[in-house]
Enzyme design. Structure first.
Site, PDB file in Angstrom:
ATOM      1  N   GLU A   1     -11.698  -3.681  -2.896  1.00 29.48           N
ATOM      2  CA  GLU A   1     -10.702  -2.731  -3.391  1.00 29.48           C
ATOM      3  C   GLU A   1     -10.527  -2.878  -4.905  1.00 29.48           C
ATOM      4  O   GLU A   1      -9.917  -3.831  -5.368  1.00 29.48           O
ATOM      5  CB  GLU A   1      -9.370  -2.950  -2.679  1.00 29.48           C
TER       6      GLU A   1
ATOM      7  N   HIS B   1       0.798  -1.232   0.000  1.00 27.72           N
ATOM      8  CA  HIS B   1       0.000   0.000   0.000  1.00 27.72           C
ATOM      9  C   HIS B   1       0.830   1.282   0.000  1.00 27.72           C
ATOM     10  O   HIS B   1       0.514   2.252   0.694  1.00 27.72           O
ATOM     11  CB  HIS B   1      -0.964   0.007   1.182  1.00 27.72           C
TER      12      HIS B   1
ATOM     13  N   HIS C   1      -9.783   2.146   0.461  1.00 26.78           N
ATOM     14  CA  HIS C   1      -9.721   0.990   1.354  1.00 26.78           C
ATOM     15  C   HIS C   1     -10.822   1.028   2.409  1.00 26.78           C
ATOM     16  O   HIS C   1     -10.589   0.735   3.582  1.00 26.78           O
ATOM     17  CB  HIS C   1      -8.349   0.925   2.028  1.00 26.78           C
TER      18      HIS C   1
ATOM     19  N   ASP D   1      -8.430 -12.714   1.172  1.00 26.36           N
ATOM     20  CA  ASP D   1      -7.582 -11.544   0.923  1.00 26.36           C
ATOM     21  C   ASP D   1      -6.958 -11.787  -0.450  1.00 26.36           C
ATOM     22  O   ASP D   1      -5.755 -12.004  -0.581  1.00 26.36           O
ATOM     23  CB  ASP D   1      -6.509 -11.391   2.011  1.00 26.36           C
TER      24      ASP D   1
END
Length: 325
Positions: free
Chosen positions: A290, A103, A173, A232
């Site tokens: 996302e 990120h 996010h 994820d």
């Protein structure tokens, strides 16, 4: 409408902007471009905040890890080994998610104060990321414009230009809980996702390079079903990269009737079921959707490119729509 929200340790003020339209109210911070709250009505007309956030600035400063509601860059998601090569030169990055970069590094866009300018039905956030910031090449002029549409949809439009070849991958996010923030686990929400493939990952959550079919696996959300937990992962959207935002997902909460639609120009969507959230939240309290390019694309020439060169304009758009049934 803006108001003072707090002050950083170096004296920099942080402001909060409130946007309202068609029964939707969203609050955006100049710090991190954070969507602090997003209030929408349920099937009975009762409004509730459907994203996770903190009431004050201290919450975000003391709990940076979840990236709650933040604008993520320069590169959303992971870059393997904290480095990438571009035009024959290797660029080392901060391994803030050891051994990978995550990120945007230690002080990504989520930890910067943005310059905010009002626009019709919204705000434009802008900043200049200098050459070498967090290891990324090129002076990047970047903006993110948040607007509420006539039907209450939240549109986020990103733009960036550079003076040297670089990589860019931006996202928001936010963690959604359509039953309302603080209502508990969101795993009972139902998700429909227009993705026939996903990118399997290794133990460090880096894509292996394969694009696997979702058919017959727990990654198949082509027909709506409960989300559950343990995700994820990046999904390969069937539509690919598009010039205009196209709908790719719908999240639905049967208990309140709230539905969230997601439209985007991006080729991928990271589904994160927040299994690692810690106090004051609990694992699974929200679901992140996302929209982005694929993780580790700078090291994967077979993935859609995230390279931005001088003279080009990076553009990306995601629209979050709200309805009830």
């Amino acid at each position: 409408m803006s108001e003072h929200f707090g002050t950083l340790s170096d004296g920099t003020p942080v402001h909060r902007w409130t946007l309202e339209r068609a029964g939707v109210r969203v609050r955006v911070l100049s710090y991190g471009g954070i969507v602090q709250s997003l209030e929408v009505p349920d099937r009975e007309g009762r409004a509730a905040d459907v994203v996770l956030g903190f009431a004050g600035l201290d919450g975000y400063l003391s709990h940076p890890g979840p990236y709650l509601g933040a604008l993520i860059g320069r590169y959303a998601n992971r870059i393997a080994g904290g480095r990438f090569a571009l035009d024959g030169q290797v660029y080392p990055l901060a391994p803030n998610n050891a051994p990978n970069s995550l990120h945007g590094g230690e002080h990504g866009f989520d930890k910067r104060v943005w310059e905010v300018t009002p626009v019709e039905h919204g705000v434009r956030l802008g900043r200049v990321s200098p050459h070498g910031e967090e290891g990324f090449p090129g002076r990047l002029e970047v903006s993110a414009t948040y607007t509420l549409e006539a039907d209450g949809a939240l549109r986020i439009a990103y733009e960036a230009v550079t003076d040297a070849p670089t990589v860019v991958n931006l996202t928001n996010h936010s963690y959604f809980n359509l039953a309302g923030s603080g209502s508990g686990n969101a795993g009972g929400h139902e998700l429909r996702l227009a993705a026939s493939r996903f990118t399997p990952v290794d133990a460090d959550l880096i894509p292996t390079g394969s694009l696997d079919e979702v058919a017959g696996t727990r990654f198949d959300f082509r027909e709506a079903r409960k989300v559950g937990s343990g995700y994820d992962h990046n999904f390969v959207l069937d539509k690919g990269v598009t010039a205009r935002a196209e709908e790719v997902a719908e999240l639905y909460d049967p208990s309140t009737g709230r539905a969230l639609s997601v439209a985007t120009t991006e080729p991928g969507l990271q589904l994160y079921t927040a299994d690692h959230l810690t106090e004051p939240f609990a694992p699974g309290d929200g679901i992140a959707l996302e929209t982005q390019h694929f993780p580790d694309s700078p090291n994967r020439p077979e993935f859609p490119s995230t390279v931005l060169r001088p003279g080009e304009v990076f553009r990306s758009e995601t629209v979050y729509g709200f309805s009830v049934r």
